[in-house]
Design a protein around this motif. Structure first.
Motif, short mmCIF file in Angstrom:
data_model
loop_
_atom_site.label_atom_id
_atom_site.label_comp_id
_atom_site.label_asym_id
_atom_site.label_seq_id
_atom_site.Cartn_x
_atom_site.Cartn_y
_atom_site.Cartn_z
N THR B 48 0.83 -1.20 0.00
CA THR B 48 0.00 0.00 0.00
C THR B 48 0.86 1.26 0.00
O THR B 48 1.99 1.25 0.50
CB THR B 48 -0.91 0.07 1.24
N GLY B 49 0.32 2.32 -0.59
CA GLY B 49 0.87 3.65 -0.43
C GLY B 49 0.02 4.34 0.64
O GLY B 49 0.37 4.35 1.82
N SER B 50 -1.17 4.80 0.23
CA SER B 50 -2.16 5.29 1.19
C SER B 50 -2.73 4.11 1.96
O SER B 50 -2.64 2.96 1.52
CB SER B 50 -3.33 5.93 0.44
N ALA B 51 -3.32 4.41 3.10
CA ALA B 51 -4.11 3.39 3.78
C ALA B 51 -5.32 3.04 2.91
O ALA B 51 -5.78 3.87 2.12
CB ALA B 51 -4.58 3.91 5.14
N GLU B 52 -5.81 1.82 3.04
CA GLU B 52 -6.89 1.36 2.19
C GLU B 52 -8.01 0.71 3.01
O GLU B 52 -7.74 0.00 3.97
CB GLU B 52 -6.38 0.29 1.20
N GLU B 81 -9.30 -3.03 6.77
CA GLU B 81 -8.45 -1.87 6.49
C GLU B 81 -6.99 -2.28 6.52
O GLU B 81 -6.59 -3.16 7.28
CB GLU B 81 -8.68 -0.77 7.54
N PRO B 83 -3.05 -0.50 6.73
CA PRO B 83 -2.33 0.74 7.00
C PRO B 83 -1.55 1.24 5.77
O PRO B 83 -1.23 0.46 4.88
CB PRO B 83 -1.36 0.37 8.13
N GLU B 84 -1.21 2.51 5.78
CA GLU B 84 -0.39 3.07 4.71
C GLU B 84 1.01 2.46 4.72
O GLU B 84 1.47 2.00 5.77
CB GLU B 84 -0.30 4.59 4.85
N ASN B 85 1.64 2.47 3.57
CA ASN B 85 3.03 2.02 3.43
C ASN B 85 3.28 0.68 4.10
O ASN B 85 4.22 0.51 4.87
CB ASN B 85 3.99 3.07 4.01
N SER B 86 2.42 -0.26 3.80
CA SER B 86 2.56 -1.58 4.40
C SER B 86 2.33 -2.64 3.32
O SER B 86 2.22 -2.33 2.13
CB SER B 86 1.57 -1.75 5.55
N PHE B 102 -9.21 4.66 -0.91
CA PHE B 102 -7.91 5.12 -0.44
C PHE B 102 -8.15 6.19 0.61
O PHE B 102 -8.81 7.20 0.34
CB PHE B 102 -7.09 5.63 -1.63
#
Lengths: 103, 103
Positions: B48-52, B81, B83-86, B102
């Motif tokens: 992920t970039g943004s959380a989703e 959900e 988390p971002e950057n994961s 997003f």
């Protein structure tokens, strides 16, 4: 990158052939409708109600149109039309991204 | 039947994992973005970039979320959900229709 603006998109997908063909329905302000879909490799027979314009954005397939004796190869960047109330067959040889317009 | 109104849809699909996962990008008037997608059965790892927020409209899968030791089953009508950057892993066991927001 082509876009369709000011449209309504149905959230749920249309799922056919166990997911071999899936699409999203889009309604335009003028009441017209298109579907944006993905075809996985496989063989499919479709029946039309309205006449259809099938634009293939990417992928590859052979198509047997009603009344035609021959299978025709269609690739990304190409399109074909199907008459109303007819049937056509597809052999999809590469994952294909399409836009179907109901004429 | 849920619909998204007054949106922009990108004509070309997003295609991942040889078509195992495909989606369409939708932009809303407020600048936010969702994707509507299909996952075929298979195993996938996503970054992920943004959380989703992943809503599963139909289908079934198990999900391994970042920091979790356990695979969790998620079915149509459920959501999770990320988390971002994961990174998260999915084992899709039935053709799945999803909506990714997003955050």
């Amino acid at each position: 990158m082509s876009e369709f603006n000011n449209v309504t998109v149905v959230k749920e997908a249309n799922v056919y052939f166990d997911g071999g063909v899936t699409s999203r329905t889009i309604f335009f302000a003028d009441g017209s409708r298109k579907t944006l879909g993905i075809m996985m490799p496989g063989e499919y027979t479709f029946n039309t109600g309205s006449a259809e314009l099938m634009e293939i954005m990417s992928g590859e397939m052979t198509v047997l149109l009603p009344g035609s004796p021959d299978w025709v190869t269609v690739k990304g960047g190409e399109a074909f039309e199907v008459p109303e109330n007819s049937s056509f067959k597809l052999k999809v040889t590469a994952v294909s991204d399409y836009c179907c317009s109901f004429l």
